[in-house]
Design a protein around this motif. Structure first.
Motif, mmCIF file in Angstrom:
data_model
loop_
_atom_site.group_PDB
_atom_site.id
_atom_site.type_symbol
_atom_site.label_atom_id
_atom_site.label_comp_id
_atom_site.label_asym_id
_atom_site.label_seq_id
_atom_site.Cartn_x
_atom_site.Cartn_y
_atom_site.Cartn_z
ATOM 1 N N UNK A 225 0.852 -1.194 0.000
ATOM 2 C CA UNK A 225 0.000 0.000 0.000
ATOM 3 C C UNK A 225 0.885 1.240 0.000
ATOM 4 N N UNK A 226 0.845 1.962 -1.126
ATOM 5 C CA UNK A 226 1.641 3.183 -1.262
ATOM 6 C C UNK A 226 0.718 4.383 -1.224
ATOM 7 N N UNK A 227 0.942 5.268 -0.264
ATOM 8 C CA UNK A 227 0.072 6.445 -0.204
ATOM 9 C C UNK A 227 0.899 7.657 0.182
ATOM 10 N N UNK A 228 0.373 8.808 -0.164
ATOM 11 C CA UNK A 228 1.092 10.033 0.162
ATOM 12 C C UNK A 228 0.214 11.231 -0.085
ATOM 13 N N UNK A 269 8.095 9.113 -1.656
ATOM 14 C CA UNK A 269 8.826 10.319 -2.034
ATOM 15 C C UNK A 269 8.017 11.578 -1.734
ATOM 16 N N UNK A 270 6.702 11.511 -1.972
ATOM 17 C CA UNK A 270 5.867 12.703 -1.757
ATOM 18 C C UNK A 270 5.891 13.115 -0.287
ATOM 19 N N UNK A 271 6.052 12.140 0.612
ATOM 20 C CA UNK A 271 6.113 12.491 2.046
ATOM 21 C C UNK A 271 7.367 13.302 2.330
ATOM 22 N N UNK A 289 9.469 -0.046 3.505
ATOM 23 C CA UNK A 289 10.013 -0.084 2.141
ATOM 24 C C UNK A 289 10.398 1.344 1.740
ATOM 25 N N UNK A 290 11.479 1.470 0.939
ATOM 26 C CA UNK A 290 11.805 2.767 0.319
ATOM 27 C C UNK A 290 12.098 2.498 -1.147
ATOM 28 N N UNK A 291 11.725 3.431 -1.989
ATOM 29 C CA UNK A 291 11.930 3.248 -3.432
ATOM 30 C C UNK A 291 12.874 4.330 -3.977
ATOM 31 N N UNK A 292 14.186 4.144 -3.801
ATOM 32 C CA UNK A 292 15.108 5.164 -4.311
ATOM 33 C C UNK A 292 15.085 5.204 -5.842
ATOM 34 N N UNK A 293 15.264 6.408 -6.350
ATOM 35 C CA UNK A 293 15.191 6.609 -7.795
ATOM 36 C C UNK A 293 16.488 6.145 -8.454
ATOM 37 N N UNK A 294 16.366 5.332 -9.514
ATOM 38 C CA UNK A 294 17.584 4.971 -10.263
ATOM 39 C C UNK A 294 17.562 5.543 -11.682
ATOM 40 N N UNK A 307 5.538 19.700 -7.917
ATOM 41 C CA UNK A 307 6.752 20.491 -7.681
ATOM 42 C C UNK A 307 7.505 20.020 -6.435
ATOM 43 N N UNK A 308 8.792 20.255 -6.426
ATOM 44 C CA UNK A 308 9.590 19.982 -5.228
ATOM 45 C C UNK A 308 9.978 18.532 -5.059
ATOM 46 N N UNK A 309 9.782 17.733 -6.111
ATOM 47 C CA UNK A 309 10.130 16.318 -6.008
ATOM 48 C C UNK A 309 11.602 16.177 -5.594
ATOM 49 N N UNK A 310 11.849 15.279 -4.646
ATOM 50 C CA UNK A 310 13.214 15.162 -4.103
ATOM 51 C C UNK A 310 14.154 14.446 -5.080
ATOM 52 N N UNK A 311 15.421 14.614 -4.863
ATOM 53 C CA UNK A 311 16.506 13.879 -5.554
ATOM 54 C C UNK A 311 16.636 14.215 -7.043
#
Ligand code: SAM
Ligand code: SF4
Ligand code: FES
Length: 360
Positions: A225-228, A269-271, A289-294, A307-311
């Protein structure tokens, strides 16, 4: 009204709440710390202290849909569209493997810009690298889902976004709530590990709607369950909306953990976009769980949902070091397993699970 602490205790011990109890929890902020601690205990008891890292490959921002909240919507002409070649996608997956990620998440806008044969080739090639594969490609026919499952995809993420069918309709022109449900059911029937989730803070969404969302995840027995928070994007019809708050999003996530104790729940990520320590706070409030961007280079910036998306200015290599340090800093460990849902490991699917772990 039952006392809030009694509701938290009930959720922690029985993993079940009524809609009214969930609404009471969401409305009252006085006992939030108790709620987060209870979710953290349940997470530790059911899924342990390991954190599963899933490498996210945002392989195309081309989209035929027009979801009101999303920067990738078809009618947003300000977005420069891209699509990575199949071999580039496979190469990114190989790099993800070199960072010790055990799963890659292939995510894109919803489109027909890759043929079914292209997707089969991508899935089979990534599978041959020994990685688990999560797909997040939007709504497809049952046949297409089946072909990708047979090619080797393990999991599928398709958020319901909101279970309120009226709000769903308002925000998704040309799409139908019924078809969304059909997709989720097909994916489940086909044996995917099923991920869904919602956006918190959509226009006209009430605490009752969010309680319904949580109960929907439970009735579907979702594996992930992914929510933000919904974060308004200036280039969409919802530019002037207020969006969701960090605290309400974390609360919805914590209650979700209490009700689905062994599900895989990402710190999204949105959090972190709303709170610079957002993923760590989420990991301490029920997430595992974490989903780092590749995704590499300029494409990160072009996959701009909000806007403001990290990484966006960081490299995959930097992100793996960054997130590993943060996770270890709170005394948690990076998992070396594929991280299929625990109940699939422990109960009726014992053999299938063992086989999966062996065959990877
Ligand atoms: N196209 C696929 C789909 O819709 O399922 C996958 C990609 S889509 C960009 C992934 C998720 O991004 C959506 O499920 C949605 O919840 C989230 N998203 C889109 N716009 C957002 C926004 N403005 N704020 C927060 N999340 C957003
Ligand atoms: Fe397209 Fe997904 Fe964005 Fe909707 S949420 S516009 S389907 S990318
Ligand atoms: Fe990307 Fe921290 S995870 S910079």
């Amino acid at each position: 009204m039952a006392k809030i602490v009694d509701i938290i205790n009930k959720a922690e011990t029985t993993h079940s709440l009524t809609k009214e109890e969930i609404v009471d929890l969401l409305r009252c902020d006085e006992y939030d710390q108790q709620l987060f601690l209870a979710a953290d205990r349940v997470r530790s008891q059911y899924v342990g202290d390991q954190v599963h890292l899933r490498g996210l490959i945002e392989f195309s921002n081309i989209c035929q849909q027009n979801c009101f909240y999303c920067g990738l919507r078809k009618e947003n002409t300000k977005v420069k569209r891209y699509k990575l070649t199949p071999d580039t996608i496979i190469d990114l997956a190989d790099k993800a493997k070199s960072y010790n990620y055990k799963t890659v998440v292939l995510q894109s806008g919803e489109s027909q810009s890759y043929t079914v044969a292209d997707m089969q080739y991508i899935i089979r090639s990534i599978k041959a690298l020994g990685l688990a594969i999560t797909l997040s490609l939007g709504e497809k026919s049952r046949e297409e889902y089946q072909i990708y499952k047979e090619a080797g995809a393990d999991r599928y993420l398709l958020r319901i976004e909101t279970t309120n069918s009226r709000i769903y309709k308002e925000l998704h022109p040309g799409m139908s709530f019924e078809n969304r449900l059909r997709c989720l059911q097909d994916l489940k029937d086909l044996g995917y590990e099923l991920g869904t989730g919602c956006l918190v803070g959509l226009p006209n969404q009430t605490m009752e709607c969010l309680a319904d969302d949580i109960l929907f995840f439970k009735s579907l027995d979702a594996d992930m369950i992914g929510l933000g928070p919904f974060i308004p994007n200036a280039d969409t019809p919802l530019a002037q909306e207020r969006g969701g708050t960090f605290n309400t999003s974390i609360k919805v996530m914590a209650i979700t953990r209490l009700l689905l104790p062994d599900a895989n729940i990402p710190a999204t990520t949105a959090m972190e976009t709303l709170n610079k320590n957002g993923r760590i706070i989420a990991l301490q409030s029920g997430a595992n769980v974490v989903m780092p961007n590749v995704t590499e280079g300029e494409y990160r910036k072009m996959y701009m949902l909000y806007p403001g998306k990290i990484c966006v200015n960081d490299t995959p290599k930097h992100c793996v070091g960054c997130i590993t340090g943060k996770i270890q800093g709170i005394g948690r460990h990076i998992s070396t397993e594929f991280g299929f849902r625990q109940s699939k490991k422990l109960t009726n699917n014992l053999q299938e699970y063992a086989e999966k772990e062996r065959n990877m």
